[in-house]
Design a protein around this motif. Structure first.
Motif, short mmCIF file in Angstrom:
data_model
loop_
_atom_site.label_atom_id
_atom_site.label_comp_id
_atom_site.label_asym_id
_atom_site.label_seq_id
_atom_site.Cartn_x
_atom_site.Cartn_y
_atom_site.Cartn_z
N SER A 45 17.40 4.81 -7.36
CA SER A 45 16.83 4.74 -8.70
C SER A 45 15.81 3.62 -8.85
CB SER A 45 17.96 4.54 -9.72
OG SER A 45 17.43 4.37 -11.02
N ASN A 46 14.78 3.89 -9.64
CA ASN A 46 13.80 2.87 -10.01
C ASN A 46 14.22 2.16 -11.29
OD1 ASN A 46 11.40 1.36 -9.95
ND2 ASN A 46 10.35 2.84 -11.26
N ALA A 47 15.44 2.35 -11.73
CA ALA A 47 15.93 1.69 -12.94
C ALA A 47 16.44 0.29 -12.59
CB ALA A 47 17.04 2.50 -13.59
N ASP A 48 16.08 -0.68 -13.40
CA ASP A 48 16.52 -2.06 -13.19
C ASP A 48 17.86 -2.27 -13.91
OD1 ASP A 48 16.47 -4.68 -12.37
OD2 ASP A 48 15.18 -5.37 -14.00
N TYR A 49 18.88 -1.57 -13.44
CA TYR A 49 20.19 -1.64 -14.09
C TYR A 49 21.03 -2.78 -13.53
CZ TYR A 49 21.60 1.30 -10.06
OH TYR A 49 21.82 1.82 -8.81
N ARG A 50 22.15 -3.06 -14.18
CA ARG A 50 23.04 -4.15 -13.78
C ARG A 50 24.47 -3.63 -13.62
NH1 ARG A 50 18.69 -5.92 -13.48
NH2 ARG A 50 17.79 -7.81 -14.40
N VAL A 51 25.14 -4.10 -12.57
CA VAL A 51 26.54 -3.72 -12.36
C VAL A 51 27.42 -4.93 -12.06
CG1 VAL A 51 26.02 -1.39 -11.56
CG2 VAL A 51 26.10 -3.26 -9.90
N GLY A 52 26.87 -6.14 -12.16
CA GLY A 52 27.66 -7.34 -11.91
C GLY A 52 28.13 -7.44 -10.47
N PRO A 53 29.31 -8.00 -10.25
CA PRO A 53 29.84 -8.17 -8.88
C PRO A 53 30.03 -6.85 -8.13
CG PRO A 53 31.06 -9.53 -10.43
CD PRO A 53 30.19 -8.62 -11.25
N ALA A 54 30.05 -5.73 -8.84
CA ALA A 54 30.22 -4.43 -8.17
C ALA A 54 29.09 -4.15 -7.20
CB ALA A 54 30.30 -3.31 -9.21
N ARG A 55 27.97 -4.87 -7.33
CA ARG A 55 26.84 -4.63 -6.41
C ARG A 55 27.19 -4.99 -4.97
NH1 ARG A 55 25.55 -9.32 -9.22
NH2 ARG A 55 25.02 -11.16 -7.98
N ASN B 96 21.22 0.85 -5.89
CA ASN B 96 19.81 0.62 -5.54
C ASN B 96 19.49 -0.81 -5.15
OD1 ASN B 96 19.96 -0.55 -8.08
ND2 ASN B 96 18.27 0.63 -8.97
N GLU B 97 20.18 -1.77 -5.77
CA GLU B 97 19.86 -3.17 -5.51
C GLU B 97 20.03 -3.54 -4.05
OE1 GLU B 97 20.68 -7.43 -7.85
OE2 GLU B 97 21.85 -5.64 -8.33
N GLY B 98 21.06 -2.98 -3.41
CA GLY B 98 21.27 -3.25 -2.00
C GLY B 98 20.54 -2.27 -1.10
N HIS B 99 20.36 -1.03 -1.58
CA HIS B 99 19.78 -0.01 -0.72
C HIS B 99 18.28 -0.22 -0.49
CE1 HIS B 99 20.21 3.68 1.52
NE2 HIS B 99 19.18 4.21 0.91
N ARG B 100 17.63 -0.96 -1.38
CA ARG B 100 16.21 -1.24 -1.15
C ARG B 100 16.01 -1.97 0.18
NH1 ARG B 100 16.39 -3.34 -6.74
NH2 ARG B 100 15.96 -1.59 -8.14
N PHE B 101 16.97 -2.82 0.54
CA PHE B 101 16.87 -3.54 1.81
C PHE B 101 16.87 -2.58 2.99
CE2 PHE B 101 18.33 -6.68 -1.15
CZ PHE B 101 17.71 -7.87 -0.75
N ASP C 172 19.83 -10.27 -0.66
CA ASP C 172 19.17 -11.49 -1.11
C ASP C 172 18.77 -11.27 -2.56
OD1 ASP C 172 17.54 -13.60 -1.72
OD2 ASP C 172 16.09 -13.27 -0.11
N PRO C 173 19.44 -11.92 -3.51
CA PRO C 173 19.18 -11.65 -4.93
C PRO C 173 17.79 -12.06 -5.39
CG PRO C 173 20.64 -13.54 -4.67
CD PRO C 173 20.51 -12.91 -3.32
N THR C 174 17.09 -12.87 -4.59
CA THR C 174 15.75 -13.33 -4.99
C THR C 174 14.65 -12.40 -4.49
OG1 THR C 174 15.42 -14.72 -3.03
CG2 THR C 174 16.56 -15.71 -4.90
N ARG C 175 15.01 -11.44 -3.68
CA ARG C 175 14.01 -10.57 -3.05
C ARG C 175 13.43 -9.58 -4.04
NH1 ARG C 175 10.42 -8.33 -0.28
NH2 ARG C 175 10.53 -8.08 1.95
N ARG C 176 12.10 -9.44 -4.07
CA ARG C 176 11.42 -8.43 -4.87
C ARG C 176 10.74 -7.45 -3.92
NH1 ARG C 176 12.11 -6.92 -9.95
NH2 ARG C 176 9.98 -6.11 -9.89
N PHE C 177 10.68 -6.19 -4.33
CA PHE C 177 10.13 -5.14 -3.47
C PHE C 177 8.94 -4.46 -4.14
CE2 PHE C 177 14.49 -5.72 -2.31
CZ PHE C 177 14.55 -5.50 -0.95
N GLY C 178 7.96 -4.12 -3.33
CA GLY C 178 6.83 -3.31 -3.76
C GLY C 178 6.57 -2.24 -2.72
#
Length: 356
Positions: free
Chosen positions: A204-214, A220-225, A255-261
């Motif tokens: 997903s391209n949604a900037d959603y939040r799931v807390g520690p469940a990530r 998506n937050e981890g799969h971008r890597f 890496d929580p600081t990583r941004r992707f393009g």
């Protein structure tokens, strides 16, 4: 007032989207499957999930430009239609397989139906994860899996942008062990819907939040890597439903600081990968469809041996090992079978690597 309303909707989407999909729509699917409802009802739930994905990606986009077509709309929709058909067909053949394949009859029929589905998902997740990892290490599998890694924007429909042969292999690896122990077709139908919903969330391209469940759910937050374009660096976070197996196999990275393009996605070894649907079906069978002998340079420096952090890291996607094989000065060599990246592996790369 308009701004306040929009902000409220964004907050609802940011924190409510994943529960709505994972618990709400999957819950509807589980209830329908348990009741023996016609399978087209599950298709309607899947359509609702796609609609929700489309709306939320425009309400809280991670990268606004990824909501705009790059000449890939028609292709991606064909991939979705074909691969959804593959998933449904795999469910349809289960009664036939059950009739011809002897099973020990150890399926836990006495468990509550939702618990049966959850157990089946965890087992299937292992099989799918193992094949996914193998697809990054075995040249023949990589040829077909590369279709999925050719994407240069990250949005919901990318999840089913796969070569149908590879999709079939992945699904077979996940479902075959379940069939051998007596998987009921109703549970399989619920899994089929869960796979479709999970792929929408994971890409997903949604900037959603799931807390520690990530750290546990493969979202998506981890799969971008995993979609970083450099071979080796992107060989992390293989799980479809969870990251449990990645933690166990030491292939987890975050890496929580990583941004992707878009410049970080795709395949550096083959930036001109075919983009048309029919071309992507045929390309894995061509001589150049494997990218096995190509190299990716992640970081370059005028004097790579001057400092370990400035070394040229030459990464080769090896169909045999998949490990980082060498760099110009011998830094970061992986000859002992260690995982491609330690936990937080992208974080361990030089800053210049993470920014290129």
């Amino acid at each position: 007032m308009h701004t306040t309303t929009r902000t409220l909707l964004q907050q609802i989407a940011r924190y409510g989207y994943v529960p709505f999909m994972l618990i709400g729509l999957n819950g509807v699917g589980v209830a329908l499957a348990a009741a023996g409802a016609p399978k087209y009802w599950l298709l309607l739930v899947s359509a609702a999930a796609i609609t929700a994905s489309f709306l939320v990606e425009r309400t809280i986009p991670y990268e606004a430009t990824w909501n705009h077509a790059q000449g890939d709309n028609s292709r991606d929709r064909i991939h979705v239609a074909v691969n959804e058909t593959v998933i449904l067909a795999s469910v349809a053949v289960i009664p036939l397989l059950a009739a011809i394949v002897p099973t020990p009859g150890i399926w836990p029929d006495g468990w509550p139906f939702p618990l049966q589905v959850l157990a089946a998902i965890l087992i299937a997740d292992l099989g799918i994860t193992v094949v996914h990892m193998a697809s990054h290490n075995i040249g023949l599998l990589w040829r077909f899996h590369a279709v999925h890694h050719s994407v240069t924007r990250f949005y919901g429909l990318n999840g089913l942008m796969k070569h149908p042969l590879h999709q079939t292999v992945e699904m077979a690896a996940g479902v075959a062990p379940l069939i051998l122990i007596g998987l009921p077709v109703e549970v399989a139908a619920a899994i089929a819907l869960a796979v479709a919903i999970q792929l929408l969330l994971q890409h997903s391209n949604a900037d959603y939040r799931v807390g520690p469940a990530r750290f546990v759910l493969a979202l998506n937050e981890g799969h971008r890597f995993h979609h970083l374009k450099w071979a080796g660096v992107g060989d992390v976070n293989f799980g479809l439903f969870t990251l449990i197996w990645d933690h166990l196999f030491r292939t987890y990275s975050y890496d929580p600081t990583r941004r992707f393009g878009s410049e970080h996605l795709g395949m550096a070894a083959n930036p001109d990968y075919p983009t048309g649907y029919l071309d992507q079906l045929v390309y894995p069978f061509s001589a150049s469809g494997g990218c096995d002998d190509q190299h990716d340079t992640v970081v370059s420096s005028p004097d790579p041996c001057a400092d370990a952090d400035a070394a040229v890291v030459e990464v080769r996607r090896s169909p045999k090992s998949g490990h980082l094989e060498q760099d110009e000065c011998g830094h970061r060599e992986d000859q002992g079978g260690e995982p491609l990246l330690q936990p937080g592996g992208v974080d361990s790369l030089p800053d210049s690597a993470r920014e290129k």
